[in-house]
Design an enzyme around this catalytic site. Sequence first.
Site, PDB file in Angstrom:
ATOM      1  N   CYS A  99      -4.817 -22.694 -27.486  1.00 11.23           N
ATOM      2  CA  CYS A  99      -3.777 -22.185 -28.389  1.00 11.23           C
ATOM      3  C   CYS A  99      -2.458 -22.841 -28.021  1.00 11.23           C
ATOM      4  O   CYS A  99      -2.132 -22.940 -26.835  1.00 11.23           O
ATOM      5  CB  CYS A  99      -3.673 -20.675 -28.223  1.00 11.23           C
ATOM      6  SG  CYS A  99      -2.441 -19.898 -29.280  1.00 11.23           S
ATOM      7  N   HIS A 141      -9.419 -17.145 -35.071  1.00 13.83           N
ATOM      8  CA  HIS A 141      -8.339 -17.280 -34.085  1.00 13.83           C
ATOM      9  C   HIS A 141      -6.973 -17.107 -34.751  1.00 13.83           C
ATOM     10  O   HIS A 141      -6.114 -16.377 -34.253  1.00 13.83           O
ATOM     11  CB  HIS A 141      -8.454 -18.659 -33.411  1.00 13.83           C
ATOM     12  CG  HIS A 141      -7.375 -18.969 -32.425  1.00 13.83           C
ATOM     13  ND1 HIS A 141      -7.623 -19.146 -31.074  1.00 13.83           N
ATOM     14  CD2 HIS A 141      -6.034 -19.165 -32.580  1.00 13.83           C
ATOM     15  CE1 HIS A 141      -6.473 -19.409 -30.447  1.00 13.83           C
ATOM     16  NE2 HIS A 141      -5.501 -19.444 -31.347  1.00 13.83           N
ATOM     17  N   GLU A 142      -6.786 -17.773 -35.891  1.00 13.81           N
ATOM     18  CA  GLU A 142      -5.477 -17.738 -36.560  1.00 13.81           C
ATOM     19  C   GLU A 142      -5.195 -16.382 -37.200  1.00 13.81           C
ATOM     20  O   GLU A 142      -4.060 -15.903 -37.170  1.00 13.81           O
ATOM     21  CB  GLU A 142      -5.380 -18.853 -37.606  1.00 13.81           C
ATOM     22  CG  GLU A 142      -5.485 -20.277 -37.047  1.00 13.81           C
ATOM     23  CD  GLU A 142      -4.553 -20.570 -35.881  1.00 13.81           C
ATOM     24  OE1 GLU A 142      -3.470 -19.964 -35.785  1.00 13.81           O
ATOM     25  OE2 GLU A 142      -4.924 -21.401 -35.031  1.00 13.81           O
ATOM     26  N   HIS A 145      -3.751 -14.027 -34.825  1.00 14.34           N
ATOM     27  CA  HIS A 145      -2.292 -14.174 -34.654  1.00 14.34           C
ATOM     28  C   HIS A 145      -1.537 -13.327 -35.674  1.00 14.34           C
ATOM     29  O   HIS A 145      -0.498 -12.750 -35.361  1.00 14.34           O
ATOM     30  CB  HIS A 145      -1.877 -15.637 -34.837  1.00 14.34           C
ATOM     31  CG  HIS A 145      -2.058 -16.490 -33.614  1.00 14.34           C
ATOM     32  ND1 HIS A 145      -1.413 -16.233 -32.414  1.00 14.34           N
ATOM     33  CD2 HIS A 145      -2.779 -17.611 -33.404  1.00 14.34           C
ATOM     34  CE1 HIS A 145      -1.745 -17.167 -31.526  1.00 14.34           C
ATOM     35  NE2 HIS A 145      -2.582 -18.021 -32.097  1.00 14.34           N
TER      36      HIS A 145
HETATM   37 CO    CO Z   1      -3.409 -19.745 -31.320  1.00 14.66          CO
END
Ligand code: CO
Length: 171
Positions: A99, A141-142, A145
């Site tokens: 990341c 993953h995004e 966020h």
């Molecule tokens: Co990331």
Amino acid sequence: MIKDIVIYPDKRLKTVSKEVVDFDESLHTLLDNMYDTMISKNGVGLAAIQIGVGLRAVIINIPLKDKEKGEDQPKDNTLEIINPVFIEEDGCSKYEEGCLSVPGYYEYIDRYKRVKIEYQDRNGVKHTIEDDDFLSIAIQHEIDHLNGRVFIEKLSILKRKKFEKEWKNRK
Ligand code: CO
């Protein structure tokens, strides 16, 4: 324009980002800035909050499938995903993730194997996309966020402790 990346443990990374309602010039500028920033760091994905903007917008560099290799790499092979919603998720996979907000750290993370999402593009047009490979992992993953979560929060307690110790002592 290249922006500064918000680095762990900055509290902004815990922000639950807000829905995008205006698909206007300022959104386009944000997406362009995210692209410039991601490319400058050789990243494969970036969420808006990683440059300090709490909107539900992410970009991901789409890896080419085998059958597409041999053709020219499209110049802009970047997927822009606004207001994503999971509509299907199944299976399990373990993939090594990194990341831009946790530079230099890589670890294997458990995720769904396949996801299908609905999202909007920069003009507000709705699309769906599904994948069971790298893109699936990047999407998960995004979207984490956007919900204020960083991948290291998915580590086992032991690995997390080791990480926090190393992270504190890093130069
Ligand atoms: Co990331």
